[in-house]
Design an enzyme around this catalytic site. Sequence first.
Site, PDB file in Angstrom:
ATOM      1  N   CYS A 178       0.876  -1.181   0.000  1.00 11.10           N
ATOM      2  CA  CYS A 178       0.000   0.000   0.000  1.00 11.10           C
ATOM      3  C   CYS A 178       0.913   1.231   0.000  1.00 11.10           C
ATOM      4  O   CYS A 178       2.100   1.122  -0.323  1.00 11.10           O
ATOM      5  CB  CYS A 178      -0.964  -0.021   1.188  1.00 11.10           C
ATOM      6  SG  CYS A 178      -0.160  -0.017   2.806  1.00 11.10           S
ATOM      7  N   ASN A 215       2.417   1.400   4.240  1.00  8.28           N
ATOM      8  CA  ASN A 215       2.756   0.123   4.890  1.00  8.28           C
ATOM      9  C   ASN A 215       2.543   0.172   6.403  1.00  8.28           C
ATOM     10  O   ASN A 215       3.280  -0.433   7.174  1.00  8.28           O
ATOM     11  CB  ASN A 215       4.199  -0.319   4.559  1.00  8.28           C
ATOM     12  CG  ASN A 215       4.535  -1.746   4.964  1.00  8.28           C
ATOM     13  OD1 ASN A 215       5.669  -2.043   5.313  1.00  8.28           O
ATOM     14  ND2 ASN A 215       3.579  -2.639   4.929  1.00  8.28           N
ATOM     15  N   CYS A 235      -1.151   0.575   7.409  1.00 10.43           N
ATOM     16  CA  CYS A 235      -2.575   0.235   7.583  1.00 10.43           C
ATOM     17  C   CYS A 235      -2.982  -0.971   6.736  1.00 10.43           C
ATOM     18  O   CYS A 235      -3.151  -2.078   7.246  1.00 10.43           O
ATOM     19  CB  CYS A 235      -3.469   1.424   7.243  1.00 10.43           C
ATOM     20  SG  CYS A 235      -3.237   2.837   8.332  1.00 10.43           S
ATOM     21  N   ARG A 236      -3.158  -0.749   5.435  1.00  7.88           N
ATOM     22  CA  ARG A 236      -3.758  -1.797   4.605  1.00  7.88           C
ATOM     23  C   ARG A 236      -2.856  -2.999   4.356  1.00  7.88           C
ATOM     24  O   ARG A 236      -3.281  -4.145   4.502  1.00  7.88           O
ATOM     25  CB  ARG A 236      -4.223  -1.196   3.269  1.00  7.88           C
ATOM     26  CG  ARG A 236      -5.374  -0.228   3.421  1.00  7.88           C
ATOM     27  CD  ARG A 236      -5.569   0.604   2.177  1.00  7.88           C
ATOM     28  NE  ARG A 236      -4.445   1.511   1.958  1.00  7.88           N
ATOM     29  CZ  ARG A 236      -4.268   2.255   0.887  1.00  7.88           C
ATOM     30  NH1 ARG A 236      -5.156   2.190  -0.088  1.00  7.88           N
ATOM     31  NH2 ARG A 236      -3.229   3.065   0.789  1.00  7.88           N
ATOM     32  N   SER A 237      -1.598  -2.743   3.932  1.00 12.14           N
ATOM     33  CA  SER A 237      -0.771  -3.909   3.586  1.00 12.14           C
ATOM     34  C   SER A 237      -0.328  -4.719   4.808  1.00 12.14           C
ATOM     35  O   SER A 237      -0.254  -5.953   4.713  1.00 12.14           O
ATOM     36  CB  SER A 237       0.408  -3.540   2.679  1.00 12.14           C
ATOM     37  OG  SER A 237       1.252  -2.586   3.252  1.00 12.14           O
ATOM     38  N   ASP A 277      -8.186   3.609   1.666  1.00 18.04           N
ATOM     39  CA  ASP A 277      -7.207   4.046   2.654  1.00 18.04           C
ATOM     40  C   ASP A 277      -7.942   4.508   3.920  1.00 18.04           C
ATOM     41  O   ASP A 277      -8.713   5.471   3.868  1.00 18.04           O
ATOM     42  CB  ASP A 277      -6.412   5.205   2.034  1.00 18.04           C
ATOM     43  CG  ASP A 277      -5.308   5.700   2.942  1.00 18.04           C
ATOM     44  OD1 ASP A 277      -5.241   5.274   4.103  1.00 18.04           O
ATOM     45  OD2 ASP A 277      -4.504   6.525   2.471  1.00 18.04           O
TER      46      ASP A 277
END
Length: 162
Positions: A13, A16, A18-20, A132
């Site tokens: 993301c 690096n 939150c999402r990934s 996001d």
Amino acid sequence: MKNETPIRVLFVCLGNICRSPAAEGVFQHLVDQSELLVEIEVDSAGTSGYHIGEPADSRMRSAAGRRGIELTSRSRQVIPGDFSRFDMVVAMDRSNYQELVREAGTYDGKVRLMSEFLKGPDKDRFPEEVPDPYYGENDGFEFVLDMVQAASPGLLEALLER
Ligand code: 4NP
């Protein structure tokens, strides 16, 4: 006895944090629960270097923890060697995807979008991009986890079919 060369997947993301890391933790959890004959190596990285060395965002760690998933990784930026090392590089949104394709050069065929692995009704329930959650409310973190949990079985299948 597992084979010697693992299948390697990298989630990416922007930050690096939150999402990934969430995708990494969710997918690692699925791999741990599955009795696989092959080893699967899971990692995550960011297209930016804004948060290098930081743990995942505490809101995402709490949300994942409530689902029994511990997020332990620290932020790092994507490096050129990632494109040869990993078998698949999975972007969370279109912007990450485009950046990765640009950086991947001849490895651009390894770059995929997380939502490609949603199946059946989940393809309509979730958007094309993992949104996001950084500047939003807590439900954004839950939504990211719902979406990566929905896409993970399809991704595992795709990796095993390769
Ligand atoms: P991520 O979320 O890409 O899911 O880790 C973000 C985290 C931080 C920032 C942007 C997105 N930031 O601009 O600092």
